[in-house]
Design a protein around this motif. Structure first.
Motif, mmCIF file in Angstrom:
data_model
loop_
_atom_site.group_PDB
_atom_site.id
_atom_site.type_symbol
_atom_site.label_atom_id
_atom_site.label_comp_id
_atom_site.label_asym_id
_atom_site.label_seq_id
_atom_site.Cartn_x
_atom_site.Cartn_y
_atom_site.Cartn_z
ATOM 1 N N ARG A 24 0.766 -1.116 -0.157
ATOM 2 C CA ARG A 24 0.067 0.165 -0.146
ATOM 3 C C ARG A 24 0.836 1.261 -0.149
ATOM 4 N NH1 ARG A 24 -4.010 -2.926 3.368
ATOM 5 N NH2 ARG A 24 -5.527 -3.426 2.274
ATOM 6 N N ARG A 25 2.053 1.355 0.863
ATOM 7 C CA ARG A 25 2.847 2.405 1.010
ATOM 8 C C ARG A 25 3.362 2.471 -0.374
ATOM 9 N NH1 ARG A 25 3.891 0.462 6.036
ATOM 10 N NH2 ARG A 25 5.892 -0.713 5.182
ATOM 11 N N PHE A 28 3.904 5.806 -5.459
ATOM 12 C CA PHE A 28 4.015 5.960 -6.965
ATOM 13 C C PHE A 28 2.963 6.306 -7.814
ATOM 14 C CE2 PHE A 28 7.705 2.981 -6.241
ATOM 15 C CZ PHE A 28 8.763 3.676 -6.888
ATOM 16 N N ASP A 29 1.662 6.120 -7.236
ATOM 17 C CA ASP A 29 0.441 6.261 -7.539
ATOM 18 C C ASP A 29 -0.595 7.180 -6.677
ATOM 19 O OD1 ASP A 29 -1.876 6.557 -9.458
ATOM 20 O OD2 ASP A 29 -2.444 4.445 -9.025
ATOM 21 N N PRO A 30 -0.239 8.361 -6.124
ATOM 22 C CA PRO A 30 -1.040 8.859 -5.093
ATOM 23 C C PRO A 30 -2.457 9.155 -5.382
ATOM 24 C CG PRO A 30 0.439 10.597 -5.734
ATOM 25 C CD PRO A 30 0.857 9.372 -6.482
ATOM 26 N N ALA A 31 -2.721 9.473 -6.735
ATOM 27 C CA ALA A 31 -4.245 9.617 -7.058
ATOM 28 C C ALA A 31 -4.894 8.220 -7.378
ATOM 29 C CB ALA A 31 -4.313 10.543 -8.123
ATOM 30 N N ILE A 42 -4.576 6.148 -9.804
ATOM 31 C CA ILE A 42 -5.250 6.176 -11.206
ATOM 32 C C ILE A 42 -5.009 5.243 -11.924
ATOM 33 C CG2 ILE A 42 -6.020 8.651 -11.269
ATOM 34 C CD1 ILE A 42 -3.468 9.039 -12.942
ATOM 35 N N MET A 43 -3.725 4.405 -11.827
ATOM 36 C CA MET A 43 -3.363 3.073 -12.381
ATOM 37 C C MET A 43 -3.551 2.047 -11.855
ATOM 38 S SD MET A 43 0.529 4.663 -13.223
ATOM 39 C CE MET A 43 1.109 4.761 -11.237
ATOM 40 N N ASN A 44 -4.537 1.172 -12.636
ATOM 41 C CA ASN A 44 -4.893 -0.170 -12.324
ATOM 42 C C ASN A 44 -5.679 0.057 -10.882
ATOM 43 O OD1 ASN A 44 -5.212 -2.663 -12.805
ATOM 44 N ND2 ASN A 44 -3.109 -3.426 -12.366
ATOM 45 N N THR A 45 -6.836 0.723 -10.686
ATOM 46 C CA THR A 45 -7.259 1.094 -9.537
ATOM 47 C C THR A 45 -8.013 0.057 -8.908
ATOM 48 O OG1 THR A 45 -7.847 3.418 -10.415
ATOM 49 C CG2 THR A 45 -9.237 2.665 -8.499
ATOM 50 N N GLY A 46 -7.348 -0.323 -7.587
ATOM 51 C CA GLY A 46 -8.076 -1.419 -6.894
ATOM 52 C C GLY A 46 -7.629 -2.972 -7.499
ATOM 53 N N ALA A 47 -6.527 -2.714 -8.022
ATOM 54 C CA ALA A 47 -6.525 -4.281 -8.832
ATOM 55 C C ALA A 47 -5.894 -5.113 -7.560
ATOM 56 C CB ALA A 47 -5.329 -4.248 -9.764
ATOM 57 N N ILE A 48 -4.857 -4.828 -6.988
ATOM 58 C CA ILE A 48 -4.153 -5.531 -5.860
ATOM 59 C C ILE A 48 -4.533 -5.167 -4.395
ATOM 60 C CG2 ILE A 48 -2.226 -6.545 -5.026
ATOM 61 C CD1 ILE A 48 -3.020 -7.884 -7.660
ATOM 62 N N VAL A 49 -4.319 -4.175 -4.034
ATOM 63 C CA VAL A 49 -4.525 -3.465 -2.443
ATOM 64 C C VAL A 49 -5.411 -2.348 -2.808
ATOM 65 C CG1 VAL A 49 -2.474 -4.469 -1.632
ATOM 66 C CG2 VAL A 49 -2.398 -2.286 -2.746
ATOM 67 N N CYS A 50 -6.150 -2.137 -1.772
ATOM 68 C CA CYS A 50 -6.794 -0.728 -1.569
ATOM 69 C C CYS A 50 -6.135 0.243 -1.092
ATOM 70 C CB CYS A 50 -7.942 -0.871 -0.454
ATOM 71 S SG CYS A 50 -9.230 -2.264 -0.816
ATOM 72 N N PRO A 51 -6.000 1.455 -1.605
ATOM 73 C CA PRO A 51 -5.241 2.677 -1.052
ATOM 74 C C PRO A 51 -5.068 2.669 0.166
ATOM 75 C CG PRO A 51 -6.620 3.212 -2.885
ATOM 76 C CD PRO A 51 -7.183 2.034 -2.374
ATOM 77 N N LEU A 52 -4.164 3.475 0.887
ATOM 78 C CA LEU A 52 -3.980 3.758 2.289
ATOM 79 C C LEU A 52 -5.545 4.266 2.693
ATOM 80 C CD1 LEU A 52 -0.684 5.061 2.460
ATOM 81 C CD2 LEU A 52 -1.288 2.815 3.690
ATOM 82 N N GLY A 53 -5.989 3.749 3.871
ATOM 83 C CA GLY A 53 -7.028 4.479 4.500
ATOM 84 C C GLY A 53 -8.668 3.905 3.794
ATOM 85 N N GLU A 54 -8.485 3.348 2.940
ATOM 86 C CA GLU A 54 -9.606 2.636 2.381
ATOM 87 C C GLU A 54 -9.812 1.217 2.727
ATOM 88 O OE1 GLU A 54 -10.928 1.235 -2.166
ATOM 89 O OE2 GLU A 54 -10.100 3.239 -2.008
#
Length: 68
Positions: A41-42, A47-50, A52-64
């Motif tokens: 996640r870190r 590398f992709d703070p927004a 936008i690249m492969n959204t949700g493919a492997i890990v949820c973003p931090l805090g989600e």
């Protein structure tokens, strides 16, 4: 899930060299190493703070929260 539970108990993994992908993401959250998932996640956030690249493919973003 019994197969994955047995593999995990024997020191194995639920996923082979092909990776986790979208369909096994919930298994990564259940059987994966918490520290490794946090590192993923870190790295993803660095590398992709927004997200936008492969959204949700492997890990949820931090805090989600997980979708499972």
């Amino acid at each position: 899930m019994q197969l994955y539970d047995t593999a995990s108990a024997l020191g194995g993994t639920f996923s082979a060299e092909h990776g986790v992908g979208r369909f096994k993401r919930h298994l990564l959250e259940r059987y994966g190493d918490i520290g490794r998932i946090a590192a993923m996640r870190r790295i993803k956030s660095a590398f992709d703070p927004a997200d936008i690249m492969n959204t949700g493919a492997i890990v949820c973003p931090l805090g989600e929260k997980s979708a499972r």
